[in-house]
Scaffold this motif. Structure first.
Motif, PDB file in Angstrom:
ATOM      1  N   ASP A 148     -13.959   8.995  -0.634  1.00 15.16           N
ATOM      2  CA  ASP A 148     -12.671   9.357  -1.222  1.00 15.16           C
ATOM      3  C   ASP A 148     -11.537   8.593  -0.533  1.00 15.16           C
ATOM      4  OD1 ASP A 148     -10.497  10.561  -2.395  1.00 15.16           O
ATOM      5  OD2 ASP A 148     -10.826  12.535  -1.505  1.00 15.16           O
ATOM      6  N   THR A 149     -10.786   7.833  -1.316  1.00 17.28           N
ATOM      7  CA  THR A 149      -9.688   7.050  -0.751  1.00 17.28           C
ATOM      8  C   THR A 149      -8.614   7.950  -0.161  1.00 17.28           C
ATOM      9  OG1 THR A 149     -10.127   5.400  -2.469  1.00 17.28           O
ATOM     10  CG2 THR A 149      -8.105   5.143  -1.207  1.00 17.28           C
ATOM     11  N   ARG A 150      -8.387   9.102  -0.764  1.00 13.39           N
ATOM     12  CA  ARG A 150      -7.374  10.021  -0.224  1.00 13.39           C
ATOM     13  C   ARG A 150      -7.763  10.524   1.162  1.00 13.39           C
ATOM     14  NH1 ARG A 150      -7.604  10.791  -5.657  1.00 13.39           N
ATOM     15  NH2 ARG A 150      -5.622  10.781  -6.809  1.00 13.39           N
ATOM     16  N   ALA A 151      -9.045  10.723   1.393  1.00 14.05           N
ATOM     17  CA  ALA A 151      -9.489  11.159   2.718  1.00 14.05           C
ATOM     18  C   ALA A 151      -9.198  10.086   3.759  1.00 14.05           C
ATOM     19  CB  ALA A 151     -10.985  11.483   2.691  1.00 14.05           C
ATOM     20  N   ALA A 152      -9.388   8.825   3.389  1.00 13.51           N
ATOM     21  CA  ALA A 152      -9.078   7.727   4.310  1.00 13.51           C
ATOM     22  C   ALA A 152      -7.583   7.644   4.554  1.00 13.51           C
ATOM     23  CB  ALA A 152      -9.602   6.412   3.729  1.00 13.51           C
ATOM     24  N   ARG A 153      -6.797   7.808   3.484  1.00 13.47           N
ATOM     25  CA  ARG A 153      -5.340   7.806   3.625  1.00 13.47           C
ATOM     26  C   ARG A 153      -4.880   8.932   4.551  1.00 13.47           C
ATOM     27  NH1 ARG A 153      -2.078   9.519  -0.639  1.00 13.47           N
ATOM     28  NH2 ARG A 153      -3.467  11.337  -0.697  1.00 13.47           N
ATOM     29  N   ASN A 154      -5.465  10.114   4.388  1.00 12.98           N
ATOM     30  CA  ASN A 154      -5.097  11.249   5.233  1.00 12.98           C
ATOM     31  C   ASN A 154      -5.475  11.012   6.696  1.00 12.98           C
ATOM     32  OD1 ASN A 154      -4.187  12.472   2.908  1.00 12.98           O
ATOM     33  ND2 ASN A 154      -6.001  13.774   2.651  1.00 12.98           N
ATOM     34  N   ALA A 155      -6.604  10.349   6.926  1.00 12.57           N
ATOM     35  CA  ALA A 155      -7.010  10.016   8.291  1.00 12.57           C
ATOM     36  C   ALA A 155      -6.010   9.067   8.934  1.00 12.57           C
ATOM     37  CB  ALA A 155      -8.413   9.399   8.292  1.00 12.57           C
ATOM     38  N   ALA A 156      -5.488   8.130   8.152  1.00  9.06           N
ATOM     39  CA  ALA A 156      -4.471   7.210   8.668  1.00  9.06           C
ATOM     40  C   ALA A 156      -3.206   7.968   9.049  1.00  9.06           C
ATOM     41  CB  ALA A 156      -4.164   6.139   7.626  1.00  9.06           C
ATOM     42  N   GLY A 181      -0.788   7.178  -5.584  1.00 12.07           N
ATOM     43  CA  GLY A 181      -1.365   8.504  -5.500  1.00 12.07           C
ATOM     44  C   GLY A 181      -2.465   8.669  -4.478  1.00 12.07           C
ATOM     45  N   ALA A 182      -3.152   7.577  -4.113  1.00  9.15           N
ATOM     46  CA  ALA A 182      -4.361   7.737  -3.303  1.00  9.15           C
ATOM     47  C   ALA A 182      -4.473   6.798  -2.111  1.00  9.15           C
ATOM     48  CB  ALA A 182      -5.593   7.551  -4.191  1.00  9.15           C
ATOM     49  N   VAL A 183      -3.629   5.780  -2.021  1.00 10.81           N
ATOM     50  CA  VAL A 183      -3.814   4.775  -0.966  1.00 10.81           C
ATOM     51  C   VAL A 183      -2.707   4.803   0.078  1.00 10.81           C
ATOM     52  CG1 VAL A 183      -4.049   2.306  -0.460  1.00 10.81           C
ATOM     53  CG2 VAL A 183      -5.145   3.268  -2.500  1.00 10.81           C
ATOM     54  N   ILE A 184      -1.459   4.664  -0.354  1.00 11.15           N
ATOM     55  CA  ILE A 184      -0.382   4.530   0.624  1.00 11.15           C
ATOM     56  C   ILE A 184      -0.072   5.881   1.276  1.00 11.15           C
ATOM     57  CG2 ILE A 184       0.601   2.570  -0.602  1.00 11.15           C
ATOM     58  CD1 ILE A 184       2.897   4.445  -1.490  1.00 11.15           C
ATOM     59  N   THR A 185       0.378   5.821   2.521  1.00  9.59           N
ATOM     60  CA  THR A 185       0.776   7.021   3.250  1.00  9.59           C
ATOM     61  C   THR A 185       2.175   7.450   2.823  1.00  9.59           C
ATOM     62  OG1 THR A 185       1.487   5.563   5.052  1.00  9.59           O
ATOM     63  CG2 THR A 185      -0.696   6.587   5.250  1.00  9.59           C
ATOM     64  N   ARG A 186       2.576   8.633   3.262  1.00 15.93           N
ATOM     65  CA  ARG A 186       3.883   9.145   2.862  1.00 15.93           C
ATOM     66  C   ARG A 186       5.026   8.274   3.364  1.00 15.93           C
ATOM     67  NH1 ARG A 186       2.789  15.306   4.621  1.00 15.93           N
ATOM     68  NH2 ARG A 186       1.421  14.152   6.044  1.00 15.93           N
ATOM     69  N   ASP A 187       4.819   7.563   4.458  1.00 18.74           N
ATOM     70  CA  ASP A 187       5.857   6.659   4.956  1.00 18.74           C
ATOM     71  C   ASP A 187       5.622   5.222   4.495  1.00 18.74           C
ATOM     72  OD1 ASP A 187       3.590   6.218   6.452  1.00 18.74           O
ATOM     73  OD2 ASP A 187       4.630   6.054   8.375  1.00 18.74           O
ATOM     74  N   GLY A 188       4.675   5.026   3.581  1.00 19.95           N
ATOM     75  CA  GLY A 188       4.351   3.685   3.115  1.00 19.95           C
ATOM     76  C   GLY A 188       4.997   3.358   1.775  1.00 19.95           C
ATOM     77  N   PHE A 189       4.702   2.169   1.272  1.00 16.98           N
ATOM     78  CA  PHE A 189       5.227   1.744  -0.029  1.00 16.98           C
ATOM     79  C   PHE A 189       4.200   0.834  -0.698  1.00 16.98           C
ATOM     80  CE2 PHE A 189       6.626  -1.457   3.032  1.00 16.98           C
ATOM     81  CZ  PHE A 189       6.328  -2.648   2.385  1.00 16.98           C
ATOM     82  N   VAL A 190       4.317   0.702  -2.010  1.00 16.62           N
ATOM     83  CA  VAL A 190       3.474  -0.219  -2.765  1.00 16.62           C
ATOM     84  C   VAL A 190       4.374  -1.172  -3.534  1.00 16.62           C
ATOM     85  CG1 VAL A 190       3.266   1.390  -4.707  1.00 16.62           C
ATOM     86  CG2 VAL A 190       1.616  -0.452  -4.466  1.00 16.62           C
ATOM     87  N   MET A 191       3.989  -2.445  -3.547  1.00 19.07           N
ATOM     88  CA  MET A 191       4.679  -3.450  -4.343  1.00 19.07           C
ATOM     89  C   MET A 191       3.705  -3.965  -5.390  1.00 19.07           C
ATOM     90  SD  MET A 191       6.900  -5.431  -1.398  1.00 19.07           S
ATOM     91  CE  MET A 191       8.041  -6.164  -2.567  1.00 19.07           C
ATOM     92  N   THR A 192       4.231  -4.320  -6.551  1.00 15.92           N
ATOM     93  CA  THR A 192       3.391  -4.730  -7.671  1.00 15.92           C
ATOM     94  C   THR A 192       3.529  -6.219  -7.937  1.00 15.92           C
ATOM     95  OG1 THR A 192       3.642  -2.557  -8.706  1.00 15.92           O
ATOM     96  CG2 THR A 192       2.901  -4.367 -10.120  1.00 15.92           C
ATOM     97  N   ALA A 193       2.375  -6.897  -8.010  1.00 11.61           N
ATOM     98  CA  ALA A 193       2.311  -8.273  -8.491  1.00 11.61           C
ATOM     99  C   ALA A 193       1.720  -8.207  -9.892  1.00 11.61           C
ATOM    100  CB  ALA A 193       1.450  -9.133  -7.576  1.00 11.61           C
ATOM    101  N   ARG A 194       2.462  -8.636 -10.886  1.00  6.66           N
ATOM    102  CA  ARG A 194       2.020  -8.481 -12.274  1.00  6.66           C
ATOM    103  C   ARG A 194       0.759  -9.287 -12.575  1.00  6.66           C
ATOM    104  NH1 ARG A 194       4.371  -4.008 -14.558  1.00  6.66           N
ATOM    105  NH2 ARG A 194       6.448  -3.809 -13.669  1.00  6.66           N
ATOM    106  N   THR A 195       0.567 -10.357 -11.850  1.00  6.92           N
ATOM    107  CA  THR A 195      -0.654 -11.157 -11.954  1.00  6.92           C
ATOM    108  C   THR A 195      -0.977 -11.679 -10.563  1.00  6.92           C
ATOM    109  OG1 THR A 195       0.486 -13.265 -12.329  1.00  6.92           O
ATOM    110  CG2 THR A 195      -0.010 -11.923 -14.281  1.00  6.92           C
TER     111      THR A 195
END
Length: 216
Positions: A148-156, A181-195
């Motif tokens: 579970d990716t969320r479990a890994a995120r929570n461990a981080a 929803g499942a990877v970045i931590t609460r203090d993290g961010f995600v950026m999107t590359a369209r391609t």
């Protein structure tokens, strides 16, 4: 026999240093969905980003540590470039050159980001003096293997490690939403590359945001 034993102990010992703002692990998805051209876009994009003058300035000012991990399936994670301290511009340039020449570690494998996160978390034992510890996860797909990716995120989060991400999208925002929803931590961010072709500019902006002191 004494010398090899001492050498092994030295490799396992924490890296000693006086100052370090950020220890950043750049993890690169090399699962089955990534073809050879897309792999080169990722490695060349990383190398070009590290040659940006503003990134070089911030890397050296913070005496940051960098590592590159390639990952794909459950049992497929490897350190492609070990922890390297950015003391001078030449250190950053050397790391950029290694990134560009880096050989692909895995092919024809599934996608297990949780295992990539767990693997990366273990690497921070070598850089305890760094103020911030960050895992950067890049990828273009959702898991089809592993835990579970969320479990890994929570461990981080419990370990005080930030996870940020680059979601590589071919259509829609499915990967970006999964990262949020499942990877970045609460203090993290995600950026999107369209391609994949947007990846080089995206990773440059993301690394600068991660290491620049104005972002804290």
């Amino acid at each position: 026999m004494i010398k090899p034993i001492l050498t092994s102990i030295a490799l396992l010992a924490p890296i000693s240093a006086q100052a370090c703002d950020t220890a950043l692990i750049l993890t690169i998805d090399v699962s089955n969905s990534i073809d050879s051209a897309e792999y080169r876009l990722q490695t060349d994009g990383l190398a070009d980003a590290l040659r940006d003058p503003e990134i070089i300035e911030n890397m050296v000012a913070g005496e940051n540590y960098l590592m590159v991990v390639q990952w794909s399936g459950v049992d497929k994670q490897t350190i492609s470039i070990p922890w390297t301290k950015m003391r001078t511009a030449l250190d950053v340039e050397g790391f950029a050159q290694k990134s560009r020449l880096m050989e692909r570690a895995f092919v024809l494998s599934d996608t297990a980001p949780a295992e990539a996160i767990f693997f990366s978390l273990r690497q921070f034992d070598q850089v305890p003096q760094c103020t911030r510890k960050v895992i950067d996860v890049s990828g273009d797909g959702t898991p089809n293997g592993g835990s579970d990716t969320r479990a890994a995120r929570n461990a981080a989060e419990r370990a005080g490690v930030t996870i940020n991400g680059i979601a590589i999208e071919s259509m829609g925002l499915a990967i970006t939403n999964f990262f949020r929803g499942a990877v970045i931590t609460r203090d993290g961010f995600v950026m999107t590359a369209r391609t994949h072709r947007e990846y080089p500019e995206t990773i440059k902006a993301k690394i600068l945001r991660e290491i620049s002191r104005i972002f804290g």
